[in-house]
Scaffold this active site. Structure first.
Site, short mmCIF file in Angstrom:
data_model
loop_
_atom_site.label_atom_id
_atom_site.label_comp_id
_atom_site.label_asym_id
_atom_site.label_seq_id
_atom_site.Cartn_x
_atom_site.Cartn_y
_atom_site.Cartn_z
N LYS A 53 0.84 -1.21 0.00
CA LYS A 53 0.00 0.00 0.00
C LYS A 53 0.87 1.25 0.00
O LYS A 53 0.61 2.21 -0.73
CB LYS A 53 -0.95 -0.01 1.22
CG LYS A 53 -2.04 -1.06 1.10
CD LYS A 53 -2.82 -1.27 2.41
CE LYS A 53 -3.80 -2.43 2.23
NZ LYS A 53 -4.56 -2.75 3.47
N GLN A 97 -4.47 -1.24 9.70
CA GLN A 97 -4.46 -2.58 9.12
C GLN A 97 -5.08 -3.58 10.10
O GLN A 97 -4.76 -3.59 11.29
CB GLN A 97 -3.02 -2.99 8.77
CG GLN A 97 -2.90 -4.29 8.02
CD GLN A 97 -3.51 -4.27 6.62
OE1 GLN A 97 -3.58 -3.22 5.98
NE2 GLN A 97 -3.96 -5.41 6.15
N ASP A 120 -10.68 3.24 4.01
CA ASP A 120 -11.01 1.81 3.97
C ASP A 120 -12.53 1.60 3.83
O ASP A 120 -12.97 0.52 3.44
CB ASP A 120 -10.57 1.13 5.27
CG ASP A 120 -9.35 0.23 5.10
OD1 ASP A 120 -9.12 -0.24 3.98
OD2 ASP A 120 -8.65 0.01 6.11
#
Ligand code: GUN
Length: 281
Positions: A53, A97, A120
């Site tokens: 990412k 995460q 997200d």
């Protein structure tokens, strides 16, 4: 029949070229889009994901910071870091995460992220916005799947879509996106008897369970489009999805490979959300 491949690497490359131009335009106006990635603990897969990412941000000219913390970090300390990132004007997207260490309440951590920076799309406000059709960030993996269906020119209106899996990250938002496109949507899951009876009716199947060989050729209607979200290892340790690719590609009209399908598209949609957030800021 041999299915055509939906190439997530090629589509990602094409989309990211467009992003790089938009990033350059924003920079010329004095704003560099910034993503903060927070990793707690040393989960091996998560380390690979966050590295990818962060690298993807750099490739399109975005700013990114990777904050790594030991698994001993307290939830209160993590919440304080998230609050600081909420206030940081150089940061337009915040990604914590998952999975988090077991002593943390992941949903509480996610709810602490400002919805304006929830790239997200996991915040309850983002989920609610998707549910009622209001603007908001969409979760990256199902959004990437939808983008792939758009890429092959699939008109979803009136089509039967079967989503296998009901996670908050993929299955549920995928079903809502397909519904928004006026597909007839069936969600199957671990308690569904006779999965095959459902998938055989499907014009589109999205497999998002995390189980190798979940979807085999005998379960697919000839000409169906098959999207494989799975990320598994075969007995030789090779990456594979939820779909028996070799068998299903002889029945489907289009199919996504693993690797090189949905995976890169997830990161591409993360970049899209971060860029959109910066453009709004
Ligand atoms: N863990 C597995 N997939 C994801 C994702 O898309 N976002 C975050 N934050 N964690 C994940």
């Amino acid at each position: 029949m041999t299915a055509q491949l939906i190439d997530g690497v090629a589509l990602s490359r094409q989309l990211r070229e467009g992003f790089a131009q938009r990033v350059a335009a924003l920079k010329a106006r004095g704003t560099t889009p910034g993503l903060a990635v927070v990793l707690v603990g040393d989960d091996a897969a998560s380390q690979v994901y966050v590295r990818n990412k962060v690298k993807a941000c750099g490739d399109v000219g975005m700013h990114s910071v990777l904050e790594r913390y030991p698994a001993t970090l307290t939830e209160a300390e993590l919440l304080a870091r998230v609050e600081a990132l909420n206030q940081d004007p150089a940061i337009h997207g915040i990604l914590v995460q998952l999975p988090l260490p077991p002593h943390m309440d992941a949903q509480r951590v996610i709810e602490t992220i400002s919805p304006a920076k929830d790239v997200d799309g996991f915040h309850v406000a983002s989920a609610g916005a998707l549910m009622v059709g209001q603007p908001g960030f969409w979760p990256c993996t199902p959004h990437g799947c939808l983008r792939m269906l758009d890429h092959i020119g699939m008109d979803l209106r009136g089509k039967h879509a079967v989503v296998i899996g009901r996670s908050n990250i993929v299955g549920k938002p995928m079903a809502l996106m397909l519904l928004q496109r006026s597909a007839t949507v069936t969600i199957c899951h671990s308690a569904t008897p006779n999965l095959k009876a459902h998938t055989l009716q499907a014009d589109v199947v999205v497999a998002a369970v995390g189980k190798r060989n979940l979807l085999t050729a005998d379960m697919v209607k000839p000409g169906a489009v098959v999207i494989d979200v799975g990320m598994n290892r075969d007995p030789e340790g090779k990456l594979c999805g939820d779909v028996d690719f070799e068998g299903v590609k002889e029945v489907a009209s289009w199919i996504t490979p693993v690797p090189g399908g949905v995976g890169p598209m997830t990161i591409t949609m993360l970049l899209a959300n971060t860029l959109e957030s910066a453009e709004k800021a």
